[in-house]
Structures are given as C-alpha cells and as structure tokens.
Design a protein around this motif. Structure first.
Motif, PDB file in Angstrom:
ATOM      1  N   ALA A 205       0.809  -1.232   0.000  1.00 51.91           N
ATOM      2  CA  ALA A 205       0.000   0.000   0.000  1.00 51.91           C
ATOM      3  C   ALA A 205       0.836   1.274   0.000  1.00 51.91           C
ATOM      4  O   ALA A 205       0.549   2.212  -0.765  1.00 51.91           O
ATOM      5  CB  ALA A 205      -0.966  -0.023   1.183  1.00 51.91           C
ATOM      6  N   PRO A 206       1.920   1.378   0.812  1.00 48.07           N
ATOM      7  CA  PRO A 206       2.682   2.639   0.826  1.00 48.07           C
ATOM      8  C   PRO A 206       3.416   2.940  -0.465  1.00 48.07           C
ATOM      9  O   PRO A 206       3.904   4.066  -0.652  1.00 48.07           O
ATOM     10  CB  PRO A 206       3.685   2.440   1.968  1.00 48.07           C
ATOM     11  N   THR A 207       3.508   1.971  -1.373  1.00 46.60           N
ATOM     12  CA  THR A 207       4.257   2.237  -2.608  1.00 46.60           C
ATOM     13  C   THR A 207       3.571   3.284  -3.481  1.00 46.60           C
ATOM     14  O   THR A 207       4.228   3.911  -4.327  1.00 46.60           O
ATOM     15  CB  THR A 207       4.409   0.938  -3.425  1.00 46.60           C
ATOM     16  N   GLY A 208       2.272   3.496  -3.284  1.00 47.84           N
ATOM     17  CA  GLY A 208       1.589   4.559  -4.046  1.00 47.84           C
ATOM     18  C   GLY A 208       2.178   5.920  -3.751  1.00 47.84           C
ATOM     19  O   GLY A 208       2.352   6.759  -4.652  1.00 47.84           O
ATOM     20  N   GLY A 209       2.561   6.150  -2.522  1.00 44.43           N
ATOM     21  CA  GLY A 209       3.167   7.417  -2.153  1.00 44.43           C
ATOM     22  C   GLY A 209       4.548   7.571  -2.761  1.00 44.43           C
ATOM     23  O   GLY A 209       4.936   8.665  -3.198  1.00 44.43           O
ATOM     24  N   TYR A 210       5.316   6.435  -2.782  1.00 45.49           N
ATOM     25  CA  TYR A 210       6.636   6.480  -3.399  1.00 45.49           C
ATOM     26  C   TYR A 210       6.525   6.803  -4.900  1.00 45.49           C
ATOM     27  O   TYR A 210       7.313   7.579  -5.445  1.00 45.49           O
ATOM     28  CB  TYR A 210       7.373   5.136  -3.218  1.00 45.49           C
ATOM     29  N   ILE A 211       5.559   6.200  -5.555  1.00 47.26           N
ATOM     30  CA  ILE A 211       5.382   6.422  -6.993  1.00 47.26           C
ATOM     31  C   ILE A 211       5.028   7.884  -7.277  1.00 47.26           C
ATOM     32  O   ILE A 211       5.597   8.537  -8.161  1.00 47.26           O
ATOM     33  CB  ILE A 211       4.309   5.473  -7.545  1.00 47.26           C
ATOM     34  N   SER A 212       4.122   8.420  -6.482  1.00 48.89           N
ATOM     35  CA  SER A 212       3.700   9.820  -6.687  1.00 48.89           C
ATOM     36  C   SER A 212       4.855  10.774  -6.421  1.00 48.89           C
ATOM     37  O   SER A 212       5.078  11.749  -7.166  1.00 48.89           O
ATOM     38  CB  SER A 212       2.516  10.150  -5.774  1.00 48.89           C
ATOM     39  N   ALA A 213       5.617  10.477  -5.344  1.00 46.44           N
ATOM     40  CA  ALA A 213       6.736  11.355  -5.004  1.00 46.44           C
ATOM     41  C   ALA A 213       7.807  11.309  -6.079  1.00 46.44           C
ATOM     42  O   ALA A 213       8.375  12.346  -6.473  1.00 46.44           O
ATOM     43  CB  ALA A 213       7.319  10.950  -3.652  1.00 46.44           C
ATOM     44  N   ALA A 214       8.124  10.106  -6.589  1.00 46.08           N
ATOM     45  CA  ALA A 214       9.147   9.984  -7.618  1.00 46.08           C
ATOM     46  C   ALA A 214       8.734  10.707  -8.900  1.00 46.08           C
ATOM     47  O   ALA A 214       9.549  11.396  -9.545  1.00 46.08           O
ATOM     48  CB  ALA A 214       9.413   8.508  -7.906  1.00 46.08           C
ATOM     49  N   GLU A 215       7.495  10.581  -9.268  1.00 42.57           N
ATOM     50  CA  GLU A 215       7.033  11.227 -10.493  1.00 42.57           C
ATOM     51  C   GLU A 215       7.040  12.746 -10.348  1.00 42.57           C
ATOM     52  O   GLU A 215       7.432  13.490 -11.275  1.00 42.57           O
ATOM     53  CB  GLU A 215       5.639  10.723 -10.843  1.00 42.57           C
ATOM     54  N   LEU A 216       6.675  13.247  -9.186  1.00 39.60           N
ATOM     55  CA  LEU A 216       6.668  14.690  -8.938  1.00 39.60           C
ATOM     56  C   LEU A 216       8.091  15.232  -8.971  1.00 39.60           C
ATOM     57  O   LEU A 216       8.357  16.286  -9.571  1.00 39.60           O
ATOM     58  CB  LEU A 216       6.018  14.979  -7.587  1.00 39.60           C
ATOM     59  N   ILE A 217       9.028  14.527  -8.343  1.00 39.51           N
ATOM     60  CA  ILE A 217      10.421  14.976  -8.341  1.00 39.51           C
ATOM     61  C   ILE A 217      10.981  14.954  -9.752  1.00 39.51           C
ATOM     62  O   ILE A 217      11.728  15.855 -10.160  1.00 39.51           O
ATOM     63  CB  ILE A 217      11.247  14.088  -7.390  1.00 39.51           C
ATOM     64  N   LEU A 218      10.656  13.922 -10.530  1.00 38.66           N
ATOM     65  CA  LEU A 218      11.156  13.821 -11.901  1.00 38.66           C
ATOM     66  C   LEU A 218      10.631  14.968 -12.759  1.00 38.66           C
ATOM     67  O   LEU A 218      11.379  15.549 -13.567  1.00 38.66           O
ATOM     68  CB  LEU A 218      10.752  12.480 -12.508  1.00 38.66           C
ATOM     69  N   GLN A 219       9.390  15.354 -12.568  1.00 33.10           N
ATOM     70  CA  GLN A 219       8.792  16.420 -13.381  1.00 33.10           C
ATOM     71  C   GLN A 219       9.323  17.790 -12.974  1.00 33.10           C
ATOM     72  O   GLN A 219       9.459  18.688 -13.802  1.00 33.10           O
ATOM     73  CB  GLN A 219       7.270  16.379 -13.261  1.00 33.10           C
ATOM     74  N   GLN A 220       9.673  17.943 -11.691  1.00 31.48           N
ATOM     75  CA  GLN A 220      10.127  19.257 -11.226  1.00 31.48           C
ATOM     76  C   GLN A 220      11.636  19.443 -11.372  1.00 31.48           C
ATOM     77  O   GLN A 220      12.107  20.536 -11.703  1.00 31.48           O
ATOM     78  CB  GLN A 220       9.740  19.453  -9.755  1.00 31.48           C
ATOM     79  N   GLY A 221      12.410  18.386 -11.155  1.00 32.26           N
ATOM     80  CA  GLY A 221      13.863  18.566 -11.165  1.00 32.26           C
ATOM     81  C   GLY A 221      14.589  17.711 -12.161  1.00 32.26           C
ATOM     82  O   GLY A 221      15.814  17.765 -12.240  1.00 32.26           O
TER      83      GLY A 221
END
Length: 450
Positions: free
Chosen positions: A42-58
């Motif tokens: 279940a917590p992997t959804g947060g990891y996926i969202s965080a990784a995608e957000l970081i990739l798009q911003q930086g």
C-alpha cells in the motif's frame, strides 16, 4: 544411570533444535501467512507519486538525489530505469533487474524467503513526456539484520541456553534415581536397613511413589529375612535336640541288646546319621541364602584348596584314582575358603561315587577368558541332557543313570545344590555337561581377585 541421564539430556537438546527450526520457519513465512506482505504494498503509491513529482520538477538529477537517499533506509530501496532500460543507479541487484525487465504486467512480486521480500514496479512520466520505470524493493527483515550472523549467534545462544537448562533439569530428574540405585546396591550387598532418603519420599511424582514402594518392599524383605533366620535357628535347635536324645537312647539300647538286634540298631544309627547330615546341609543352604556378610572374606588360593580337597578324598577313598592338574598362572579369588572347599568337596565326592570302578576322577584348574576355571570330571554313566540343570536344585537326583555305583545308599540331592549356592555366592557360575567320551563334567568359573 549415565544412559538415563544422557537420554533425557539428548531429548531436551533434540526438542530445542526442533523448536528453533520450527520458529525460524514460522518467522520466514509469517508475512505471507499474516498478509503483512500485501499490506506493505500500500505505501508504494506514495513512493510512486513522489518519484514522479520529483522527476517532473527537477529532472533526472533531482530524481537521482532522491534515489540515493533511499540507501539510508534500512529496509526499502528504490531504483529507476529510463526509456532505454538503463538504470540511474550504478549498482542494481540482479533480482531487481530481472523483475524490471520481465514481460509481466505491473504486478507486485512477493517472495517471503528471498532477499527481496516484495518488489513493486510502476511507470512514471517526466515533464518532457519520457517514460521511466520505478522499482521499489522491500528487503526481508532477516536480511536487514545480517541473516548469517543473526542465525548463527541466535542458534548458538539458544543451544547454550537449552544446554545449561537441560543439564540442570536432567540432573534434577535423575538424582533420585541415582540415589535409588545406590540404595538398591547397598540393599543387595546385605545392608537390609538401606532405605530411600526423606527428600525422595516427599516427592509428589512417580519417583516419590517408587521410593515409597521401595521402602515398603525393603521393610517386608528385611522382616522375611529376619523371620527366616529365626526359623533356621529354631529348626536347628528343635531337630538336633531329639536327634541327640535318639543317639543317646540308641547307645543305651545297645547295652541291653541281643546279637539279633544289632542289625536293626545299626540301621537306626545309619538313618539317624543320614537325617543329621541332611539337616546340616539344609542349614548350610539356608545360611548361604540369607548371609551377605563379606567382612571375613580373604584372598583364597584355589590351587591350595583343591590340593587339600584331593588329599582328603584320597585318604577317605584310597582305592579311587584322582588326578589333579593345576596351571602355574592361577590367580587368587576373593571369598570364603571354607565355603569354596565345601563346594569342591561336594562335587568331587559326587564324582567319586558315580565314576566306574577302575576309572579316575580328573580335577583341573586354569585361567580361561579372565576367569578361574575349575573342571571336575568323572567317568561314570553321565546324566540325561534334560536332567543336567535340575541337578543343581535341592532334592533332585537323576534316577537310573546316576545310581551310586556299587552302593545301595543314595544321597538327598543336596551336594550339588549347596555347591551351586556357594559358587553363586562368590559371583561365579557352575555348569554340568556330559563329556563327549562319557561321564559328567562340572565346570566352575570364578572371578579372580583384581
């Protein structure tokens, strides 16, 4: 007693090993059986969202920094592969690469026994529209704790703990049995007052019950032995007194007897003497059954004893032939020389009474298999095979085949029985065998004095 202690101790150790093994198996499968592995996805959804957000911003630099921070996490790692299939991290476990390159759909992989307990992959998209693959790895808890060292030290600590505890518990369980063994040995050695200690009697388990039963049995046997000794004393007095009076009356009757009565008086004297001999033999047998006092025992040279027996037999039966052969390496025997002499005399006289006229009685002694072996053989008619063992019992005689050659008088069947009691009293063994060339052979084995 060492066997019982060792069995109990090994039983504890085997139980400890089985328990430790079952515990390890249960720990390995715990997450799968308890659905904890599924809950961790279940917590992997947060990891996926965080990784995608970081990739798009930086972009990739900021995403790489985020991935490196995962190295500080003890049980979770993250890996990212670009659209060319190349990893942003320099080092990727082979299991993670196989999972990332597998053609399966984006399904989580659960392996409760592997290094990577859970693997989850998901696509993430950059601001430019490039598609990356994120793989989140949940390490098995035992891997985090250094599995080989964890298992090694854990197993060693468990074995030491169970070894010490098993040693204490095994000693506690076998201590009353060891004390009971000593008590039984003392009782068997003639200490009729030997009893179990008070601590064993107070136990509420089966060992305590056994201790109480033993004391009850010991008291009963002590009373029986005391009564038997008293009976032997009473019988000795009550039977010998009338026999003595009969002997006196017989001598008085001879004073007034006419020649025609002498034959009958001689017969009465003979039967009285036979009865007196039988009583003497019975009393000797009873003493051997009850007497356990070895304080008067000494080192006995059986060679000298046999020499004396043969000399006495030659003097009593000068017409008989007795051959004596003694080895030079005979060892002494710890025992009662008078009892041993009586046993050898009974067997030798029995042989002299049953050997054919003109034949010899052969007596020999030598060392055999660590035992002192005495062999006494006659050249008589022998004994039926089914009667050999019975001859060592009181009042047993082999009718027909073992009649006393040349004599009308027969014994009471006590000589060999007394000899058997004496040899057994000295922890020895006596066997009766028919010699292949004829005659009966008595083989006596006695333990030498160490």
């Amino acid at each position: 007693m060492r066997g019982v202690f060792l069995k109990i101790y090994l039983a504890f150790m085997v139980t400890a090993v089985i328990t430790a093994t079952v515990t390890l198996v249960l720990a390995a499968y715990y997450r799968q059986w308890s659905n904890d592995s599924t809950n961790l996805i279940a917590p992997t959804g947060g990891y996926i969202s965080a990784a995608e957000l970081i990739l798009q911003q930086g972009g990739e630099p900021l995403l790489l920094e985020w991935l490196l921070r995962f190295d500080r996490h003890p049980s979770v790692n993250a890996y990212v592969f670009d659209d060319q299939g190349l990893s942003l991290l320099p080092v990727v476990p082979q299991g993670v690469m196989d999972y990332a390159y597998s053609p399966d759909t984006y399904e989580a992989r659960i392996n409760p026994l592997g290094r990577s307990e859970i693997l989850v992959k998901a696509p993430i998209e950059s601001a430019e529209g490039r598609v990356y693959l994120l793989v989140v790895e949940f390490l098995h808890p035992l891997v985090v704790f250094n599995l080989p060292a964890y298992l090694g030290w854990g197993l060693l600590a468990s074995l030491l703990l169970f070894a010490i505890w098993g040693l204490i518990l095994s000693g506690y369980l076998t201590r009353p049995v060891r004390y009971m063994q000593k008590t039984v040995q003392a009782f068997a050695s003639g200490d009729w007052t030997a009893r179990m200690d008070l601590r064993s009697l107070k136990r509420r388990d089966e060992l305590g019950e056994l201790s109480r039963e033993f004391n009850h049995m010991a008291s009963y046997i002590e009373r029986l032995i005391h009564d038997q000794r008293q009976l032997v004393s009473d019988v000795s007095h009550e039977l010998r007194s009338p026999l003595a009076r009969t002997t006196v009356a017989l001598e008085l009757a001879r004073l007034d007897a006419v020649p025609e009565q002498e034959e009958h008086l001689d017969r009465i004297e003979l039967e009285t003497q036979r009865l007196n001999d039988m009583i003497e033999d019975l009393l000797n047998m009873a003493k051997l059954e009850t007497q356990q006092d070895h304080s008067h025992w000494r080192h006995v040279d059986c060679g000298q004893v046999l020499n004396q027996v043969v000399e006495d037999a030659r003097f009593e039966r000068q017409e008989s032939i007795i051959n004596l052969t003694l080895a030079s390496d005979l060892k002494t025997v710890f025992g009662d020389s008078k009892l041993l002499q009586s046993a050898f005399e009974n067997i030798t006289r029995n042989a002299l009474l049953h050997t054919h006229v003109g034949t010899s009685v052969d007596v020999s002694a030598r060392m055999r298999d660590g035992m002192l072996r005495v062999v006494i053989r006659d050249h008589g008619p022998g004994v039926p095979e089914d009667k050999l063992e019975d001859l060592l019992r009181p009042f047993v005689r082999a009718e027909g085949a073992r009649e006393r050659l040349g004599q009308g008088h027969r014994g009471f069947g006590l000589g060999l029985a007394i000899a058997h009691r004496v040899i057994s009293h000295h922890r020895g063994r006596i066997r009766l065998l028919n010699h292949r060339e004829g005659g009966l052979m008595a083989i006596i084995d006695l333990p030498p004095d160490v």
